[in-house]
Design a protein around this motif. Structure first.
Motif, PDB file in Angstrom:
ATOM      1  N   GLN A 173      33.433  73.480  22.461  1.00  0.00           N
ATOM      2  CA  GLN A 173      33.395  73.872  21.050  1.00  0.00           C
ATOM      3  C   GLN A 173      33.659  75.376  20.906  1.00  0.00           C
ATOM      4  OE1 GLN A 173      33.297  71.606  18.753  1.00  0.00           O
ATOM      5  NE2 GLN A 173      33.346  72.985  17.003  1.00  0.00           N
ATOM      6  N   LEU A 192      37.259  75.935  20.915  1.00  0.00           N
ATOM      7  CA  LEU A 192      37.828  75.544  19.610  1.00  0.00           C
ATOM      8  C   LEU A 192      37.633  76.663  18.595  1.00  0.00           C
ATOM      9  CD1 LEU A 192      39.019  73.264  17.792  1.00  0.00           C
ATOM     10  CD2 LEU A 192      36.688  72.590  17.300  1.00  0.00           C
ATOM     11  N   PRO A 229      42.637  74.987  17.615  1.00  0.00           N
ATOM     12  CA  PRO A 229      42.712  73.617  18.132  1.00  0.00           C
ATOM     13  C   PRO A 229      43.635  73.425  19.336  1.00  0.00           C
ATOM     14  CG  PRO A 229      43.853  73.796  16.045  1.00  0.00           C
ATOM     15  CD  PRO A 229      43.158  75.098  16.254  1.00  0.00           C
ATOM     16  N   TYR A 230      44.488  74.354  19.649  1.00  0.00           N
ATOM     17  CA  TYR A 230      45.308  74.190  20.856  1.00  0.00           C
ATOM     18  C   TYR A 230      45.846  75.540  21.330  1.00  0.00           C
ATOM     19  CZ  TYR A 230      49.578  74.907  18.151  1.00  0.00           C
ATOM     20  OH  TYR A 230      50.553  75.445  17.384  1.00  0.00           O
ATOM     21  N   PRO A 246      51.744  75.583  24.816  1.00  0.00           N
ATOM     22  CA  PRO A 246      51.958  74.777  26.015  1.00  0.00           C
ATOM     23  C   PRO A 246      52.710  75.552  27.097  1.00  0.00           C
ATOM     24  CG  PRO A 246      53.519  74.164  24.330  1.00  0.00           C
ATOM     25  CD  PRO A 246      52.597  75.166  23.701  1.00  0.00           C
ATOM     26  N   ILE A 247      52.563  75.109  28.350  1.00  0.00           N
ATOM     27  CA  ILE A 247      53.328  75.687  29.456  1.00  0.00           C
ATOM     28  C   ILE A 247      54.446  74.686  29.777  1.00  0.00           C
ATOM     29  CG2 ILE A 247      53.234  76.446  31.859  1.00  0.00           C
ATOM     30  CD1 ILE A 247      50.211  76.901  31.423  1.00  0.00           C
ATOM     31  N   THR A 268      51.391  69.373  32.390  1.00  0.00           N
ATOM     32  CA  THR A 268      51.585  67.938  32.161  1.00  0.00           C
ATOM     33  C   THR A 268      50.734  67.431  31.011  1.00  0.00           C
ATOM     34  OG1 THR A 268      49.776  67.129  33.552  1.00  0.00           O
ATOM     35  CG2 THR A 268      51.837  67.690  34.654  1.00  0.00           C
ATOM     36  N   THR A 269      49.993  68.308  30.335  1.00  0.00           N
ATOM     37  CA  THR A 269      49.066  67.856  29.303  1.00  0.00           C
ATOM     38  C   THR A 269      49.124  68.836  28.145  1.00  0.00           C
ATOM     39  OG1 THR A 269      46.759  67.328  28.864  1.00  0.00           O
ATOM     40  CG2 THR A 269      47.158  69.065  30.436  1.00  0.00           C
ATOM     41  N   SER A 270      48.426  68.525  27.048  1.00  0.00           N
ATOM     42  CA  SER A 270      48.347  69.521  25.984  1.00  0.00           C
ATOM     43  C   SER A 270      47.064  70.321  26.187  1.00  0.00           C
ATOM     44  CB  SER A 270      48.403  68.864  24.612  1.00  0.00           C
ATOM     45  OG  SER A 270      47.303  68.010  24.428  1.00  0.00           O
ATOM     46  N   ILE A 271      47.182  71.625  26.025  1.00  0.00           N
ATOM     47  CA  ILE A 271      46.085  72.521  26.380  1.00  0.00           C
ATOM     48  C   ILE A 271      45.212  72.707  25.147  1.00  0.00           C
ATOM     49  CG2 ILE A 271      45.534  74.756  27.386  1.00  0.00           C
ATOM     50  CD1 ILE A 271      48.438  74.761  28.457  1.00  0.00           C
ATOM     51  N   ALA A 272      44.092  71.995  25.135  1.00  0.00           N
ATOM     52  CA  ALA A 272      43.250  71.951  23.943  1.00  0.00           C
ATOM     53  C   ALA A 272      41.781  71.965  24.374  1.00  0.00           C
ATOM     54  CB  ALA A 272      43.571  70.691  23.149  1.00  0.00           C
ATOM     55  N   TYR A 306      39.235  70.024  24.186  1.00  0.00           N
ATOM     56  CA  TYR A 306      38.596  68.857  24.777  1.00  0.00           C
ATOM     57  C   TYR A 306      39.448  68.216  25.866  1.00  0.00           C
ATOM     58  CZ  TYR A 306      35.007  69.409  21.343  1.00  0.00           C
ATOM     59  OH  TYR A 306      33.968  69.924  20.615  1.00  0.00           O
ATOM     60  N   MET A 307      40.452  68.950  26.367  1.00  0.00           N
ATOM     61  CA  MET A 307      41.322  68.392  27.392  1.00  0.00           C
ATOM     62  C   MET A 307      40.563  68.023  28.656  1.00  0.00           C
ATOM     63  SD  MET A 307      43.276  71.801  28.794  1.00  0.00           S
ATOM     64  CE  MET A 307      43.947  71.027  30.258  1.00  0.00           C
ATOM     65  N   GLN A 342      37.894  66.402  29.145  1.00  0.00           N
ATOM     66  CA  GLN A 342      37.279  65.067  29.202  1.00  0.00           C
ATOM     67  C   GLN A 342      38.115  64.061  29.991  1.00  0.00           C
ATOM     68  OE1 GLN A 342      36.588  64.079  25.112  1.00  0.00           O
ATOM     69  NE2 GLN A 342      34.865  65.493  24.931  1.00  0.00           N
ATOM     70  N   GLN A 343      39.456  64.211  29.920  1.00  0.00           N
ATOM     71  CA  GLN A 343      40.295  63.234  30.602  1.00  0.00           C
ATOM     72  C   GLN A 343      40.127  63.261  32.119  1.00  0.00           C
ATOM     73  OE1 GLN A 343      44.586  64.365  30.477  1.00  0.00           O
ATOM     74  NE2 GLN A 343      43.847  66.225  29.509  1.00  0.00           N
TER      75      GLN A 343
END
Lengths: 505, 293
Positions: B107, B110, B115-116, B119-120, B207-211, B213-214, B216-217
């Protein structure tokens, strides 16, 4: 009925006034409108001293739940800010143009003729009608969108009372959503509830809404099918988005479709729409994948798509983890055309991912901040003036914005915030001039027709709108015979209940 | 046949590398220090944030990854001194505390960064074999994950720090009586674990979006990999479990779909824990007791 006529006449005058000011004022239009609003408000106050007394009364409470933190906050914060803008405008004495008489100018297919029809005087009436004017020279959409949609409402606030936005953070947690909905309905006694992003959140709170007969707006794009006497669904649904985008994709890229959809009710139901509509368009779904929301590494999905060799891919991916599909597919050299009903318009993936992850993506949307019309660019400017640091203004935020204005208009028309009466008033066939265009709230199904635009991205992920449908109805519930005005219902229909979905396969 | 075979091998490799990279920091913090670190995903998020921050200020990506390691390690050391060290030996206390830390970090990101993050871009292009094409960057990641795990094993087998760390984790009182500064060892070990999490966060960031809550995956795959691997030999266990689990997941995903692939992975993890409660590495320990530890 006399109430209804009175007020609609009033708003008509206000609308005219605002347009005249807008047309003549040029760059200082905004200040003039505000001045005009002040004058209008003052004259109302003078004419109705009762309103002065009423201004000290308790506020009108708009209950608002969205995810301001957690995984879904990327959407929730946009919606909250749009709601704050709408409430701010209502308290400032403004409303959106429109009314139950349908003041909107809906688009229609028009035919231009080389010689215009003429009515001549002389011996006997001579009327050259359009069809006799020669061969049509062009087919075009004939629309007349008024450019100024924000007009004085005639009062500051609503019914002489200020409007309060009681907002709570659902924290992307369904259990918490239920607690918050209960608290807002039972303790805060909100006059209207505006809430819900994910379908799971909506279904979590809808039983509480129905039990307490709470007037409720769900402003999200969703899979469709909610027939609920207390719920108004103002976002776009499958028949408004899936069919237009599929039609375009099949025409442009070919008939072989591969669907990748999130494995929960939204993804499964939308994929069912794709499957059942493919035969109608002489296309075929040659493969489907339903990755769970937890999956974030997509090499096997990408390999399956590559092996199936579709003409284009329908991606109905939801959430943080699944958005990883786009950069991973691009890195693996998978550059097929893509279509979607969720991406870009909600989570602005075209701004968040480096090209070409989102290149060649298509989505039939009812709103994106890139819509070039003046009324929208004015709305975008108002939004970023209030929230200069926000990253994007998306589809659901716009829906929330016009829904709150629509509520205020209905309450103002009927002259009370009594929920039952406002609900009945909302069933009067409203057209409201939203930033997207004219939106019509269909009384019998509580769903809205929308101005749909097909947004497509180029190599650099810049948006252009390649096709427009000025009005697509949300017709599926009508097909099922839902009429909430005459027969109250509280359920969500699924494609399994409609024989149509098996008819062509 | 060759393209299909290459594709299956590639999928197996990426699945295993994803599990291994997710688990990298947790191998140290859970596997060796026995701290149930629920902020593991947020450490990875911090690494990705740090990398994105410097990449967009002109630093080349490989340097940014190394920088992310040191930044997250430093953060881990500070956190260990302030909070974590009060919870050694109190597993449930540490669990609740790290969960709280994870909420604050996500949080907080955030609120601070929005919110993001920008990206790389994924480095490297794609190579094709038949109808299939493969991401060069994922091929590199497979290699890097092998090198990283080998390096970690080397540190723990062949260096003085590794020896002292193993001694401290086995019996802190005796280790202290032998003159090892156990407090310092704990601090450095936690820092190493946090740094490795940040490093893999930075490596996976393109390979992902940098946010916010990233993280958690990565948490579930990380815990599954380490727990299935077991504690007898954490590093070998994690390698074994990531290879074993993707050996199950890949063919099932390929034939029945991603949903069943994920199901197969989870069911297999359950079965391994039921049959070998101490994890895959206990198998090796039973067979060759001398090699273990």
């Amino acid at each position: 009925m006399s109430d209804l006529e009175n007020v609609s006449t009033d708003s008509g005058i206000a609308s005219d006034g605002a347009q005249a000011v807008g047309a003549s004022a040029g760059p200082t239009r905004r200040s003039l409108i505000q001045g005009a609003a002040g004058l209008a408000a003052a004259s109302v106050v003078l004419a109705h001293p009762a309103i002065v007394r009423a201004a000290t009364e308790s506020p009108v409470k708009i209950g608002f739940i969205e995810d301001e933190s957690g995984n879904l906050s990327i959407y929730g914060i946009q919606k909250l800010h749009a709601a704050q803008l709408a409430v701010h405008e209502i308290n400032d004495g403004f409303t959106l143009a429109g009314g139950p008489v349908g003041s909107g100018s809906l688009g229609t297919m028009g035919i231009y003729t080389p010689t215009p029809p003429t009515l001549t005087s002389g011996p006997g009436p001579k009327l050259t009608i359009v069809d006799d004017g020669g061969e049509p020279s062009a087919h075009a959409i004939v629309t007349a969108d008024p450019e100024e949609i924000l007009i004085p409402s005639g009062e500051k606030g609503l019914l002489g009372r200020p409007v309060d936005l009681l907002s709570s953070d659902g924290q992307s947690n369904n259990t918490l959503w239920q607690q918050l909905a209960r608290r807002m309905i039972q303790q805060d006694k909100v006059d209207v509830l505006v809430a819900g992003f994910a379908s799971a959140e909506r279904e979590a709170i809808r039983p509480i809404v129905d039990q307490r007969k709470q007037l409720y707006f769900y402003t999200n794009q969703y899979e469709g099918g909610v027939a609920d006497s207390y719920t108004f669904c103002t976002g776009a649904v499958c028949e408004q988005q899936v069919i237009p985008v599929m039609q375009y994709m099949v025409e442009k890229f070919g008939p072989k479709i591969f669907t990748i959809a999130a494995n929960y009710n939204f993804g499964q139901l939308t994929a069912a729409w794709v499957r059942s509509f493919a035969p109608v368009l002489k296309a075929k779904v040659i493969g489907e994948e339903f990755p769970p929301l937890e999956v974030s590494e997509f090499s096997s999905v990408i390999a399956k798509v590559q092996a199936a060799k579709p003409d284009w891919v329908m991606t109905l991916l939801v959430g943080q983890n699944q958005s990883n599909y786009y950069p991973q597919a691009a890195a693996a050299g998978l550059h097929l055309p893509m279509a979607s009903t969720v991406n870009m318009a909600q989570g602005y993936e075209h701004k968040r991912f480096t090209p070409p992850s989102l290149a060649n993506m298509h989505n039939a949307v009812n709103y994106m901040q890139e819509i070039p019309t003046k009324r929208n660019q004015d709305f975008v400017a108002r939004f970023y003036k209030m929230f200069p640091n926000d990253p994007y203004l998306g589809q659901m935020a716009q829906n929330t914005y016009f829904s709150i204005h629509l509520y205020a208009k209905a309450a103002r028309l009927i002259g009370t915030t009594d929920q039952e009466k406002v609900r009945r008033t909302l069933e009067a066939g409203w057209a409201i001039e939203a930033p997207e265009g004219t939106v019509f709230l269909e009384p019998a199904t509580h769903h809205a027709s929308h101005y749909i635009r097909l947004a497509a991205t180029d190599e650099k992920q810049q948006i252009s709108f390649v096709r427009e449908w000025p009005m697509i109805e949300a017709w599926w519930l009508q097909r099922l015979g839902v009429n909430l005005v005459r027969h109250p219902e509280y359920k969500q229909y699924t494609p399994q209940e409609d024989p149509f979905f098996k008819m062509f396969s | 046949m060759l393209p299909e075979l290459t594709s299956i091998l590639y999928q197996f490799g990426t699945n295993a590398a994803f599990l291994l990279l997710s688990a990298l920091g947790l191998i140290v913090i859970l596997g060796m220090m026995n701290i149930i670190n629920l902020a593991h995903g947020e450490f990875m998020m911090l690494g990705a944030y740090a990398a994105s921050f410097v990449v967009h200020r002109g630093m080349p990506f490989p340097l940014a990854v190394i920088m992310a390691f040191f930044a997250t390690a430093l953060f881990g050391i500070v956190l260990e001194r302030l909070v974590i060290r009060r919870f050694y030996g109190r597993e449930l206390g540490a669990l609740v505390t790290t969960w709280g830390i994870s909420l604050i970090l996500a949080q907080g990101a955030l609120l601070l960064f929005g919110p993001y993050m920008p990206p790389i871009p994924i480095p490297g292009g794609a190579v094709s074999v038949g109808v299939f094409s493969f991401s060069v960057y994922w091929l590199i990641l497979i290699g890097i994950s092998v090198v990283l795990v080998a390096g970690l094993a080397l540190v723990y087998r062949a260096t003085r720090f590794g020896l002292q760390a193993r001694a401290t984790m086995q019996n802190p009182i005796i280790a202290r009586s032998l003159g090892i500064r156990t407090g310092q060892i704990y601090m450095l070990t936690f820092g190493l674990g946090a740094g490795l999490a940040g490093l893999s966060g930075a490596l996976l960031a393109p390979t992902t979006s940098i946010a916010p809550y990233m993280g958690q995956q990565f948490v579930a795959p990380a815990f599954i990999t380490v727990v299935v691997g077991g504690g007898a030999n954490v590093i070998a266990g994690a390698v074994g479990s990531s290879a074993f689990l993707s050996l199950i997941e890949t063919p099932v995903s390929l034939t029945l779909g991603t949903f069943y692939g994920t199901m197969a992975l989870l069911v297999m993890a359950l079965m391994v824990i039921r049959v070998l409660p101490a994890g895959i590495s206990s198998l090796g320990a039973r067979l060759r007791p001398i090699v273990a530890r």
